[in-house]
Design an enzyme around this catalytic site. Structure first.
Site, short mmCIF file in Angstrom:
data_model
loop_
_atom_site.label_atom_id
_atom_site.label_comp_id
_atom_site.label_asym_id
_atom_site.label_seq_id
_atom_site.Cartn_x
_atom_site.Cartn_y
_atom_site.Cartn_z
N HIS A 122 0.88 -1.17 0.00
CA HIS A 122 0.00 0.00 0.00
C HIS A 122 0.92 1.23 0.00
O HIS A 122 2.03 1.18 0.55
CB HIS A 122 -0.82 -0.05 1.29
CG HIS A 122 -1.88 1.00 1.40
ND1 HIS A 122 -1.61 2.29 1.79
CD2 HIS A 122 -3.22 0.95 1.20
CE1 HIS A 122 -2.73 2.99 1.82
NE2 HIS A 122 -3.73 2.19 1.47
N ASP A 199 3.45 -4.10 7.91
CA ASP A 199 2.18 -3.38 7.83
C ASP A 199 1.05 -4.38 8.07
O ASP A 199 0.75 -5.22 7.21
CB ASP A 199 2.07 -2.75 6.42
CG ASP A 199 0.71 -2.12 6.16
OD1 ASP A 199 -0.20 -2.28 6.99
OD2 ASP A 199 0.57 -1.47 5.11
N GLN A 202 -4.24 -5.07 7.22
CA GLN A 202 -5.24 -6.03 6.73
C GLN A 202 -5.12 -7.38 7.44
O GLN A 202 -5.84 -8.32 7.09
CB GLN A 202 -5.10 -6.23 5.21
CG GLN A 202 -5.35 -4.99 4.39
CD GLN A 202 -6.81 -4.50 4.43
OE1 GLN A 202 -7.71 -5.19 4.93
NE2 GLN A 202 -7.04 -3.31 3.92
N LYS A 225 -10.37 -0.52 10.87
CA LYS A 225 -10.59 -1.71 10.04
C LYS A 225 -10.92 -2.93 10.90
O LYS A 225 -11.14 -4.01 10.39
CB LYS A 225 -9.33 -2.01 9.21
CG LYS A 225 -9.04 -0.96 8.14
CD LYS A 225 -7.95 -1.46 7.21
CE LYS A 225 -7.23 -0.37 6.46
NZ LYS A 225 -8.03 0.39 5.52
N CYS A 363 -4.96 2.40 -3.56
CA CYS A 363 -3.71 2.97 -3.02
C CYS A 363 -2.53 2.02 -3.27
O CYS A 363 -1.62 1.91 -2.43
CB CYS A 363 -3.81 3.31 -1.54
SG CYS A 363 -5.09 4.50 -1.20
N1 C6P Z 1 -6.38 0.31 2.79
C1 C6P Z 1 -8.28 -0.13 1.34
O1 C6P Z 1 -9.41 0.11 0.91
P1 C6P Z 1 -5.73 3.55 6.72
O2 C6P Z 1 -6.95 3.14 5.93
O3 C6P Z 1 -5.21 4.89 6.28
O4 C6P Z 1 -5.95 3.42 8.18
O5 C6P Z 1 -4.61 2.45 6.42
C2 C6P Z 1 -3.80 2.51 5.29
C3 C6P Z 1 -3.45 1.14 4.82
C4 C6P Z 1 -2.18 0.64 5.02
N2 C6P Z 1 -1.83 -0.59 4.66
C5 C6P Z 1 -2.71 -1.42 4.07
C6 C6P Z 1 -2.28 -2.82 3.71
C7 C6P Z 1 -4.01 -0.99 3.82
O6 C6P Z 1 -4.88 -1.82 3.23
C8 C6P Z 1 -4.39 0.32 4.19
C9 C6P Z 1 -5.76 0.86 3.89
C10 C6P Z 1 -7.72 0.73 2.44
O7 C6P Z 1 -7.60 -1.05 0.91
C11 C6P Z 1 -7.80 2.19 2.10
S1 C6P Z 1 -6.78 2.63 0.74
#
Ligand code: C6P
Length: 405
Positions: A122, A199, A202, A225, A363
């Site tokens: 991501h 990271d 997920q 999440k 992203c």
């Molecule tokens: N992915 C998706 O729809 P946030 O959402 O900002 O708290 O986390 C960012 C993030 C970082 N690492 C991974 C592997 C992610 O999947 C995400 C967030 C969402 O897939 C929003 S782009």
């Protein structure tokens, strides 16, 4: 597998109609829905115990501080964190990784060293490392992926070498669903004296995570999440490393003594929690963790697996569908494209039926290039989804084909 049906009553939003249709929520990888237990805990705290933390010596100040620190303790236990003082509250995964990149990367990664990543990261676990590499003059390397979207570990063994300072890898891909062998990757990093950043955005919502076993140097995730509120997330860092790092953000709470020309830092984890934290959100996340623990992360992982496998099978039996990611060892996301239909059009049409999916690059623009697509549609599952939701998705795809193809 009755989990989905059993828990749906706990999520008030699942009774909402969208465009006159019952909501079919298949976008939990972007953000999950919230059970009553979380909503009530958040409200109760604000109604009865709210105050700032670590400051007031009044009764509410002590109550709020106690609740906030209890949240930290429970989250530490949930991820089997080796040290409580390594559990830092942040606003979410991107802030957690930026903290590591800024405070560790810019200080300790040296000119000519390498930072090893994967093409499935991501942007939150890629762009911060691009900035570090540019700042210190380090090289970015990428572990190649096999055609099924899993990492080529034989290549990883060659790429992670004596020049490597950092290895930054996602635990589970938000597009492919791939669950990476992070324990092995951490070991490869440690063998050459590099640090490993994982990271877990997920992963933590969907499977048991044990940091004692995995042994990463840093691990990050987001509360929203995993049934918790927005604006709260976690960075776990090894205390001995965190102690050597400079603060990321400065302000109240993170200092010990301040003079006109210099300052000293508070103990961990407060050194990395500048300003008034997201107090009620931490309490809400605590309630989310309790809720997940009551159901059991093993059970949630099994349910995710069942729904994802079921969705993949159903989608694969439809004509002209491209599916992305491995067939096994995968998390609760299903990315796909329907030939001749742009994923945005598909998502808009499904929305008319009350079905929420995500469409876009998620992203992960480099990964889209690797897949040779501009975007994908993505259905993602969580504990409140059922086989009926998969059936609605398939029916929606069929309608879309009739209307749009
Ligand atoms: N992915 C998706 O729809 P946030 O959402 O900002 O708290 O986390 C960012 C993030 C970082 N690492 C991974 C592997 C992610 O999947 C995400 C967030 C969402 O897939 C929003 S782009």
């Amino acid at each position: 597998m009755l989990l989905g049906r059993d828990v749906r009553k706990d999520f008030p939003i699942l009774n909402v109609k969208v465009n006159g249709k019952p909501l079919v929520y298949l976008d939990s990888a972007a953000s999950s829905q919230k059970p009553n237990a979380v909503l009530e805990s958040y409200c109760r705290f604000c109604e009865q115990r709210y105050s700032n933390v670590h400051r007031g010596i009044h009764t509410l100040g002590e109550a709020a501080t106690g609740d906030y620190e209890a949240a930290r303790g429970s989250i530490a236990e949930f991820i089997q964190a080796p040290a409580l003082e390594g559990v830092i509250f942040t606003r979410g995964t991107p802030e957690s990784i930026n903290l590591v990149a800024h405070s560790y990367g810019k200080k300790f990664v040296k000119h000519g060293q390498s930072i090893v990543l994967t093409p499935m990261e991501h942007h939150a676990n890629l762009v911060p490392w691009q900035l570090v590499a540019k700042f210190v003059g380090a090289e970015l390397r990428f572990i190649p992926m096999k055609s099924d979207g899993t990492l080529d570990l034989a290549e990883a063994r060659k790429l992670i070498d004596k020049t490597t300072a950092m290895v930054a890898v996602t635990h589970a891909s938000n597009v492919l669903g791939t669950i990476n062998p992070v324990g092995e990757i951490v070991e490869l990093a440690h063998k050459v004296g590099a640090k490993a950043v994982i990271d877990g955005a997920q992963a933590v919502p969907h499977m048991p995570v044990n940091l004692r076993e995995m042994n990463p140097d840093f691990y990050s995730f987001s509360g929203h999440k995993m049934l918790g509120p927005t604006g709260i997330g976690v960075l776990y860092g090894r205390p001995e490393i965190l102690n050597d790092m400079d603060p990321f953000l400065t302000g109240g709470e993170m200092i010990r003594e301040v003079y006109l020309d210099h300052a000293t830092w508070n103990d961990l984890p407060y050194k990395f929690e500048a300003g008034t934290p997201a107090i009620a959100e931490a309490i809400g996340l605590h309630a989310a963790v309790r809720y997940l623990q009551e159901i059991g992360m093993e059970r949630i992982a099994q349910m995710d697996h069942y729904l994802t496998t079921h969705a993949l099978e159903k989608l694969a039996s439809e004509p002209d569908i491209a599916l992305y990611g491995p067939l096994s060892q995968r998390g609760a996301v299903t990315s796909f494209n329907v030939k001749g239909i742009h994923p945005h059009d598909l998502a808009a049409l499904l929305d008319r039926e009350g079905i929420a999916i995500r469409a876009g690059h998620h992203c992960c623009q480099p990964l889209m290039r690797w897949l040779d697509v501009q975007a994908t549609a993505r259905a993602s599952f969580y504990l409140y989804n059922t086989a009926d939701d998969v059936a609605a998705l398939i029916e929606g795809v069929r309608t879309a084909r009739k209307v749009l193809a």
